[in-house]
Scaffold this active site. Structure first.
Site, PDB file in Angstrom:
ATOM      1  N   HIS A 199       0.849  -1.190   0.000  1.00  0.00           N
ATOM      2  CA  HIS A 199       0.000   0.000   0.000  1.00  0.00           C
ATOM      3  C   HIS A 199       0.891   1.248   0.000  1.00  0.00           C
ATOM      4  CE1 HIS A 199      -3.893  -2.047   1.693  1.00  0.00           C
ATOM      5  NE2 HIS A 199      -3.430  -2.631   0.602  1.00  0.00           N
TER       6      HIS A 199
ATOM      7  N   GLU B  17       1.246   3.676   1.969  1.00  0.00           N
ATOM      8  CA  GLU B  17       1.936   3.991   3.217  1.00  0.00           C
ATOM      9  C   GLU B  17       3.228   3.193   3.342  1.00  0.00           C
ATOM     10  OE1 GLU B  17      -1.187   3.186   2.733  1.00  0.00           O
ATOM     11  OE2 GLU B  17      -2.584   4.126   4.138  1.00  0.00           O
TER      12      GLU B  17
ATOM     13  N   CYS C  46      -5.760   1.440   6.005  1.00  0.00           N
ATOM     14  CA  CYS C  46      -6.471   0.221   6.369  1.00  0.00           C
ATOM     15  C   CYS C  46      -5.953  -0.285   7.711  1.00  0.00           C
ATOM     16  CB  CYS C  46      -6.298  -0.844   5.286  1.00  0.00           C
ATOM     17  SG  CYS C  46      -4.660  -1.585   5.255  1.00  0.00           S
TER      18      CYS C  46
ATOM     19  N   CYS D  78      -2.223  -0.924   7.578  1.00  0.00           N
ATOM     20  CA  CYS D  78      -1.400   0.284   7.507  1.00  0.00           C
ATOM     21  C   CYS D  78      -1.463   1.065   8.811  1.00  0.00           C
ATOM     22  CB  CYS D  78      -1.848   1.157   6.334  1.00  0.00           C
ATOM     23  SG  CYS D  78      -1.458   0.415   4.744  1.00  0.00           S
TER      24      CYS D  78
END
Lengths: 210, 400
Positions: A62, A64, A97, A100
């Site tokens: 992701h 991040e 999420c 993350c």
């Protein structure tokens, strides 16, 4: 200090940078979510990241994670993660999420700013409130809703492109103008749908196409 | 290991794991001849969601003390389906409460039908939140012919979510149809699968021990292919427990938990296979114009499977929220871990991500496999303590 950190101008400017990263992700058929890590004291952009799940076949790539890795790769070798990120704010176009959010705790962030919510598996209040959990790294504060519409619009474009022939997508487009009043709500739901569908690495959206 | 039998227990959702909770309700004795008519009246007039999971009529033998007060010691009877008879220690609740048994309102207009012997049944009237005589005139009129004498009783508060709950709670009060309990999912791990998974667990334990000797946190994982035998990836922690005390060059990545690394390895495998297939089958698929300005090409679907779908992750300790969610994102089919992590565990301890309603993938979780083989250095990972500790302590004496 807090005002400087979350000042409207710098906040919006930084979120625009994150949106630019999301645009780049969209251009290469990745889920359009972007992220920047900004040093609080001088506004220096420490790192940028965008979703990279399709290319890597790894559902954990992701935005991040990409940004944190980039920051650590360029960081002074004497610094450890929590020293570095403690003094930074992370801007991401969509709510982190659960994974993350937990990762941001381990990394040592204390301030996170995001655009739209992620109703399917947001870890900062939507599905769970990992950011305020009592254990596992540092808790962090969130500010949400900065350029949320822009973030959703990107996700919608991704959705439309990926499923150009899908009947469901057409139906949604037809219905959209009729329900102008509830547009933002619909959009948000759809945005989270998009992230839900493709967060797992994007292959699902490919298979939906095929 | 001698003296220990292999075993693992399924970790269910909160609903599946909860013990019996009781709800106060009003019940009344009624003759079997009246039971059907009364249950029709109740079904029509007294619709309460709180008792929707319960049958309205309890048949069967009545003991002298009455029925329905099974508030006693009701231990969960996991796996035992042969439990029968009255609830142990059943005590009537409120049966002697004057305010309920005393003639009040229309229910006591006539004496209750003779209620001794085995010829009677008990009807569930309503929750105790609303006294029966406060249900309204219409209900009162409808119930008048039955000459009920309501009394308090206690029944299961929740609808059962698992078979063991159904089997156990049934003896307190009859429940509506059995829940969609999947016996297959509920089963404990069995041979020969158990031994195969234990072999993978020992690999994970060795990886954890090696990491611990190197100074990292002692966590290991093996991701097993859907065939149950092939290890797709073996991962161990790359996070150092005592970060500050180590030279910078040796410091590891704060997010490199064993599971994250293993998921990355599986991803790289899948990509390698995908790219190989792309070369072999070039042109099989037309590039898709991105419309967003890119127009990048898609590869065909990865031949090696979709992420970790169908795979089992065998982990030495319960994964934290980050790792559990990474497995969820990767569509893992099953996670088996040796020891729970009460502080940070996200598959049964702090969270139950694998059964979370909102999240978009569910998977099976089993805990306890080889738990007794976990050595002292093989430990939890996510506490982020900077305090130095004995990194080189022998981690896994029994296996080295």
């Amino acid at each position: 200090m807090a005002a400087a950190r979350f000042g409207v101008e710098s906040r919006e400017g930084n979120m625009r940078l994150a949106l630019a990263e999301a645009e780049k992700a969209l251009a290469v058929q990745e889920v359009p979510i972007g992220c920047v890590i900004v040093r609080n004291c001088d506004g220096h952009v420490v790192a940028r990241g965008r979703n990279n799940t399709v290319a890597t076949g790894d559902a954990t790539r992701h935005a991040e994670f990409e940004a944190i890795d980039a920051a650590l790769a360029h960081a002074d070798t004497g610094a450890i993660a929590s020293d570095l990120f403690d003094a930074c704010t992370l801007y991401v176009t969509c709510e982190p999420c659960v994974m993350c959010a937990a990762a941001l705790r381990y990394a040592g962030f204390r301030h996170v700013c995001f655009g739209c919510r992620n109703d399917k598996f947001g870890g900062c209040g939507s599905a769970l409130s990992v950011h305020q959990a009592p254990t596992g790294g540092t808790s962090f504060q969130v500010e949400e809703g900065v350029f949320a519409e822009e973030a959703i619009a990107l996700l919608r474009r991704f959705y439309a492109n990926e499923n150009v022939n899908a009947p469901q997508a057409r139906k949604r487009q037809r219905n959209a103008p009729a329900a102008a009043g509830s547009e933002s709500v619909d959009a948000e739901v759809e945005a989270s749908d998009v992230r839900a569908c493709v967060s797992g690495g994007g292959s699902e959206s490919q298979s939906a196409e095929g | 290991m001698p003296g220990h039998e292999l075993c693992a227990f399924r970790v269910g959702s909160e609903e599946e794991e909860r013990e019996l909770e009781l709800l106060d309700v009003y019940v009344a004795d009624v003759s079997p001849a009246q039971a059907q008519a009364l249950s029709r009246v109740l079904a029509r007039h007294v619709r309460q969601p709180e008792i929707a999971h319960l049958k309205r009529i309890r048949s069967g033998r009545l003991d002298a003390a009455g029925v329905g007060g099974a508030s006693g010691d009701f231990r969960r009877a996991r796996g035992s389906t042969g439990h029968d008879g009255e609830a142990p220690g059943a005590t009537p609740v409120g049966a002697n409460g004057a305010s309920f048994a005393a003639p009040a309102g229309p229910f006591a207009a006539a004496p209750a039908a003779a209620c001794t012997g085995a010829q009677h049944v008990v009807a569930l009237l309503c929750t105790a939140a609303v006294p029966p005589d406060a249900l309204g005139d219409e209900v009162t009129r409808a119930l008048l012919p039955f000459a009920l004498r309501p009394r308090l009783a206690r029944v299961p508060r929740n609808a059962p979510a698992a078979r063991w709950q159904y089997d156990a709670w049934l003896h307190v009060w009859p429940l509506m149809c059995p829940p969609h309990v999947h016996a297959a999912v509920h089963r404990a791990l069995a041979e020969p699968e158990l031994s195969a998974l234990a072999a993978h667990m020992r690999t994970a334990l060795r990886a954890a021990a090696d990491a611990a000797i190197d100074g990292a946190d002692g966590v290991g994982v093996v991701i097993v292919a859907p065939d149950g035998t092939t290890a797709l990836a073996v991962g161990s922690h790359g996070t150092w427990h005592a970060c500050r005390s180590r030279p910078a060059a040796q410091r590891a990545h704060v997010l490199h938990h064993a599971v994250m690394r293993a998921v990355g390895i599986v991803g790289a495998r899948n990509v390698a296979q995908r790219d190989g297939a792309l070369v072999r089958g070039a042109g099989a698929r037309a590039p898709v114009d991105g419309g967003g300005g890119g127009g990048a090409e898609h590869g065909p679907r990865p031949i090696g499977g979709y992420l970790c779908s169908g795979c089992t992750a065998v982990v030495t300790i319960e994964p934290c929220a980050m790792c559990a969610m990474a497995l969820l994102h990767s569509r893992i089919a099953r996670v088996v871990y040796a020891r729970p992590d009460p502080e940070c565990g996200a598959l049964g301890s702090r969270y139950r991500l694998h059964t979370h309603r909102q999240l978009n993938h569910r998977f099976e979780v089993h805990r306890g496999l080889c738990a007794h083989e976990v050595g002292p250095g093989v430990a939890a990972s996510c506490r982020l303590e900077d305090a130095p500790r004995d990194a080189a302590a022998p981690a896994l004496q029994s296996l080295s």
